[in-house]
Design a protein around this motif. Structure first.
Motif, mmCIF file in Angstrom:
data_model
loop_
_atom_site.group_PDB
_atom_site.id
_atom_site.type_symbol
_atom_site.label_atom_id
_atom_site.label_comp_id
_atom_site.label_asym_id
_atom_site.label_seq_id
_atom_site.Cartn_x
_atom_site.Cartn_y
_atom_site.Cartn_z
ATOM 1 N N THR A 32 0.817 -1.105 0.000
ATOM 2 C CA THR A 32 -0.060 -0.153 -0.114
ATOM 3 C C THR A 32 0.857 1.291 0.099
ATOM 4 O O THR A 32 0.722 2.192 -0.608
ATOM 5 C CB THR A 32 -0.991 -0.080 1.271
ATOM 6 O OG1 THR A 32 -1.760 -1.376 1.239
ATOM 7 C CG2 THR A 32 -1.996 0.981 1.116
ATOM 8 N N GLN A 67 -6.605 2.660 4.881
ATOM 9 C CA GLN A 67 -5.326 3.193 4.683
ATOM 10 C C GLN A 67 -5.074 3.766 3.357
ATOM 11 O O GLN A 67 -4.439 4.923 3.174
ATOM 12 C CB GLN A 67 -4.369 1.882 4.826
ATOM 13 C CG GLN A 67 -2.813 2.343 4.978
ATOM 14 C CD GLN A 67 -2.077 0.910 4.986
ATOM 15 O OE1 GLN A 67 -2.685 -0.166 5.281
ATOM 16 N NE2 GLN A 67 -1.018 0.840 4.962
ATOM 17 N N ASP A 85 -4.425 -2.079 -5.525
ATOM 18 C CA ASP A 85 -4.060 -2.216 -4.348
ATOM 19 C C ASP A 85 -4.561 -3.811 -4.299
ATOM 20 O O ASP A 85 -5.641 -3.944 -4.172
ATOM 21 C CB ASP A 85 -4.041 -1.360 -2.957
ATOM 22 C CG ASP A 85 -3.379 -1.954 -1.879
ATOM 23 O OD1 ASP A 85 -2.470 -2.680 -1.903
ATOM 24 O OD2 ASP A 85 -3.775 -1.422 -0.817
ATOM 25 N N ASP A 99 -7.676 -4.541 -1.739
ATOM 26 C CA ASP A 99 -7.580 -5.307 -0.285
ATOM 27 C C ASP A 99 -9.049 -4.985 0.231
ATOM 28 O O ASP A 99 -9.121 -3.932 1.018
ATOM 29 C CB ASP A 99 -6.291 -4.636 0.211
ATOM 30 C CG ASP A 99 -6.190 -5.721 1.500
ATOM 31 O OD1 ASP A 99 -7.046 -6.468 2.029
ATOM 32 O OD2 ASP A 99 -5.212 -5.435 2.155
ATOM 33 N N ARG A 131 -7.974 -7.139 4.732
ATOM 34 C CA ARG A 131 -7.360 -6.818 5.813
ATOM 35 C C ARG A 131 -8.364 -5.708 6.696
ATOM 36 O O ARG A 131 -8.807 -4.898 5.830
ATOM 37 C CB ARG A 131 -5.825 -6.440 5.821
ATOM 38 C CG ARG A 131 -5.288 -6.631 6.900
ATOM 39 C CD ARG A 131 -3.802 -5.760 6.900
ATOM 40 N NE ARG A 131 -4.494 -4.171 7.121
ATOM 41 C CZ ARG A 131 -3.838 -3.267 6.815
ATOM 42 N NH1 ARG A 131 -2.537 -3.420 6.442
ATOM 43 N NH2 ARG A 131 -4.320 -1.908 6.946
HETATM 44 MG MG LIG Z 1 -2.072 -3.119 2.377
#
Ligand SMILES: [Mg+2]
Ligand SMILES: Nc1nc2c(ncn2[C@@H]2O[C@H](COP(=O)(O)OP(=O)(O)O)[C@@H](O)[C@H]2O)c(=O)[nH]1
Lengths: 440, 310
Positions: B116, B148, B191, B139, B142
């Protein structure tokens, strides 16, 4: 490349044995293989050097030189020394007055946040009241990450956003724990490089503020040679009390564990084996030793199977693996269980080095095949099932007639069975089996 | 070079001093004795070059030294340099970005390798070239991974296409490509969730993402980058092999080169798998990255060689 060390040593020593007696040089040649195996497993160069010289000293003793099986002797010594160096498993020390502060420290991306949640869950199962602390104010969304994990598992999380300095946050969390009767306070600190003086100083400040019962270095199982430097620096700055090795569910051999353990002397406390919050395991030196040596991990395989097989079955399987006694009845049973266990590829993931082969394995044994196998085994007498060796021509005809199958199919079953028996024997000796051939 | 190259230069110089500086010093010696070879071996192994690669390399150079009658250690330097250069290959030329149409970069790797953060740096790099960048938050697994990326998106002033946590990542990517084309974006960076290369199902999921991209834009993803943590040891080779099989990785982003680890495994990765090293990451900030320069990198290994006393 993934031949077990035993095989390589066997080869070396067999070559040498033809000359008659083993000499010191011969032992050295064998130890070269040991050295290469350890280096391939990412054990640090210097740690390997020390280790091999210790093994050498013992190997030059009478036990190896006079032995009829010098390769096996050397492997035994290597294994013993490895297990000794890896140290005994050690629990968390939560003996003092609660709340106990636990600091998780480490490099960026080593797995601290996930491990914090796993650890909290683990401790709660043991009757503790954990409080998680979001002390990583730097990585974007690190606080949110811990808060989400906390919410998912109904664990309390202490966070103060990203503008309060981490030592302050940790001290506040400890105060809150005292007031609200939390017994363990798990601090998720931000990832930092061991050479970043400013951030290392911040860790020292946190330590001063919270007087932790444990400072655990969370390190990636895939770490290379630099593991020694990292562990040494963290240990030197804050005084570690334990190590947690993460991402052990991959196929890394995990030699970094040996490196870090040998430069810090602190015990390995847990292994992270997956992304889910339950994926935290106790450390077993013997298993890790055989993994580092590239010998597969029979015991973990069994444990994994245990999740799917019922407990009694798993115990039986372990016994069979160990003693390599295995009947056709068991075979049928296993096939049915393996089907339940899911794709063979997942099972193979457990054996370092074989995971790349996993993709080539047929996803499952077809139902049709299973029905035939079942029919054939059901047409056998008890004696036949228990010692298939006695199945000769006339017995074969009877069995195939009874089950509506062909002699060819029966032969195939019997040969598959022999393969499996052989594999079990190899596994019980800690060697990597040729699983591929099993289902051809 | 990203971020005006300041920090990168500094950190690469440190790399040279500690590791390659030592080789240089060593090879500056007069006598070619056994110790020189052993030290060379030790240095390479400690840089995570790997035992097999190291033994091969040392042997090759030793043979050369013998057949060409090289007697002074200093003469061996060029041979070692050539070997290392040869392993890294010609290096990748900077891609010619499409002028119209979407340039898609798929970013993959194991958990925590730095995907990331590296994406944020790549986005910055493309923005600096006047390109309009869109990010895809695939993603979805997670916790807080989407947040993020969104925070980076805000800092960069780049839009982020995202779904709910737990959503199908392939669907996110599909939408992102649609959005990118509709908005006339120049670069789309995807990502993905970190995954160990040994997880069959997760690798299949990644292959599916790759197929979804290809189906919409046949020449995409133009770049499929594997982010490797420079701290990683020999396992990185098997990571690279498996990821390459699944999604045809055509470049490495070597992150975290600002520590003391050397990332020497890239030699084996480049030599065995033919994957060029494209970028290096040297910190946690947006500007802490650089294009990987093969010549410079290997030349840097021996910078101090002619002045062993320096
Ligand atoms: Mg990541
Ligand atoms: N020192 C340093 N840290 C990095 C670098 N790249 C990423 N990181 C850090 O590594 C950690 C994991 O990065 P992240 O991008 O979340 O990894 P991901 O899980 O692969 O997406 C974060 O703390 C990042 O700040 C780098 O080049 N140098």
């Amino acid at each position: 490349m993934f031949e077990a060390l035993t095989d390589k040593l066997q080869g070396t020593f067999e070559k040498l044995a033809r000359k008659g007696r083993l000499t010191e040089d011969d032992v050295d040649e064998g130890l070269r293989e040991v050295r290469i195996a350890l280096l391939e497993a990412d054990v640090n160069y210097k740690v390997v050097k020390d280790f091999v010289s210790r093994v050498r000293e013992r190997a030059l003793g009478a036990e190896v030189m006079r032995s009829l099986t010098p390769a096996q002797q050397v492997v035994n010594i290597v294994n013993e020394e490895l297990i000794a160096l890896l140290g005994k498993p050690s629990k968390m020390d939560l003996s003092g007055q609660p709340p106990h502060a636990v600091m998780l420290v480490g490099l960026q991306g080593s797995g601290k946040t996930t491990t914090a949640a796993k650890l909290a869950l683990h401790l709660r199962k043991q009757g503790q009241r954990p409080l998680l602390v979001a002390a990583d104010v730097r990585r974007p969304a690190a606080v949110e990450q811990l808060e989400i994990l906390g919410k998912q598992m109904d664990l309390a999380v202490h966070g103060e956003g990203t503008s309060v300095p981490p030592p302050e946050i940790c001290a506040n969390a400890l105060r809150r724990a005292k007031e609200a009767a939390y017994s363990v306070v798990i601090m998720d600190t931000q990832g930092r490089l061991h050479v970043d003086d400013q951030l290392m100083a911040e860790l020292e400040q946190i330590k001063t503020r919270v007087s932790p019962a444990e400072i655990l270095l969370v390190a990636d199982a895939m770490t290379g040679q630099d593991a020694v430097t990292v562990a040494q620096e963290f240990h030197g700055r804050v005084g570690l009390t334990g190590l947690i090795l993460t991402k052990m569910d991959g196929d890394a051999r995990g030699g970094a564990a040996l490196s870090m353990r040998s430069v810090t002397g602190v015990p390995i406390k847990f292994l992270g084996v997956g992304e889910k919050t339950g994926d935290l395991e106790d450390f077993h030196p013997d298993r890790l030793a055989s993994r580092i040596l590239g010998m597969g991990d029979v015991l973990t395989l069994i444990e994994r199977a245990e999740e799917v097989f019922d407990h009694e079955h798993a115990l039986k399987m372990e016994e069979k693996l160990r003693t390599a006694t295995f009947t056709l009845e068991d075979f049928l049973d296993q096939l049915q269980q393996v089907k339940k266990m899911g794709p063979m590829s997942q099972v193979l993931d457990m054996i370092p080095g074989l995971s790349s082969l996993a993709a080539q394995i047929p996803q499952e044994i077809t139902d049709q095949q299973l029905v035939k196998i079942e029919a054939m085994i059901n047409s056998m007498t008890r004696a036949e099932r228990q010692s298939p060796r006695i199945i000769g021509g006339s017995r074969k005809r009877r069995i195939t007639r009874g089950s509506g199958t062909t002699v060819q199919e029966l032969n195939q079953l019997l040969s598959q069975f022999r393969q499996i028996q052989k594999m079990m024997k190899q596994m019980s000796k800690g060697r990597i089996p040729d699983v591929l051939s099993m289902f051809r | 070079m990203f971020g005006r190259g300041k920090k990168i230069e500094q950190s690469l110089t440190r790399t040279r001093r500690s590791f390659f500086g030592r080789i240089s010093k060593l090879l500056g010696q007069d006598e070619l004795d056994n110790e020189v070879w052993q030290e060379l071996e030790e240095l390479l192994i400690q840089a995570d070059v790997g035992v097999a690669t190291t033994i091969d390399l040392v042997q090759t150079v030793r043979d050369q030294a013998q057949s060409q009658g090289l007697e002074k250690a200093a003469l061996v330097e060029e041979a070692v340099r050539q070997e290392l250069l040869g392993m890294l290959g010609p290096g990748s030329t900077r891609p010619t970005y499409t002028q119209n149409g979407l340039w898609v970069i798929l970013v993959v790797g194991v958990n925590g390798s730095g995907k990331t953060t590296s994406i944020a740096k790549l986005a910055r790099y493309h923005q600096q070239q006047g390109r309009n960048v869109l990010l895809a938050a695939a993603d979805t697994f997670r916790a807080a991974a989407v947040e993020q990326l969104k925070i980076w998106g805000q800092r960069l002033g780049a839009d982020v296409v995202a779904h709910q946590p737990g959503a199908d990542p392939a669907a996110v990517v599909y939408d992102a490509i649609q959005a990118g084309q509709a908005r006339g974006a120049d670069t789309l960076i995807v990502d993905t969730a970190g995954r160990l290369h040994t997880k069959y199902n997760l690798m299949q999921e990644l292959a599916k993402i790759y197929r979804v991209i290809k189906k919409q834009i046949p020449e995409a993803p133009q770049e499929t980058l594997l982010v490797l943590d420079a701290t990683m040891g020999q396992n990185a080779l098997s990571q690279a092999r498996t990821f390459k099989e699944a999604v045809d990785v055509n470049g490495i982003f070597l992150a975290k080169l600002d520590g003391t680890a050397k990332g020497g495994i890239v030699f084996a990765i480049a030599a065995e798998l033919g994957i060029p090293i494209r970028y290096v990451g040297t910190g946690e900030g947006l500007d802490d990255a650089a294009e990987f320069d093969v010549q410079e990198f290997v030349a840097g290994l021996f910078e101090e060689s002619s002045h062993p006393t320096a």
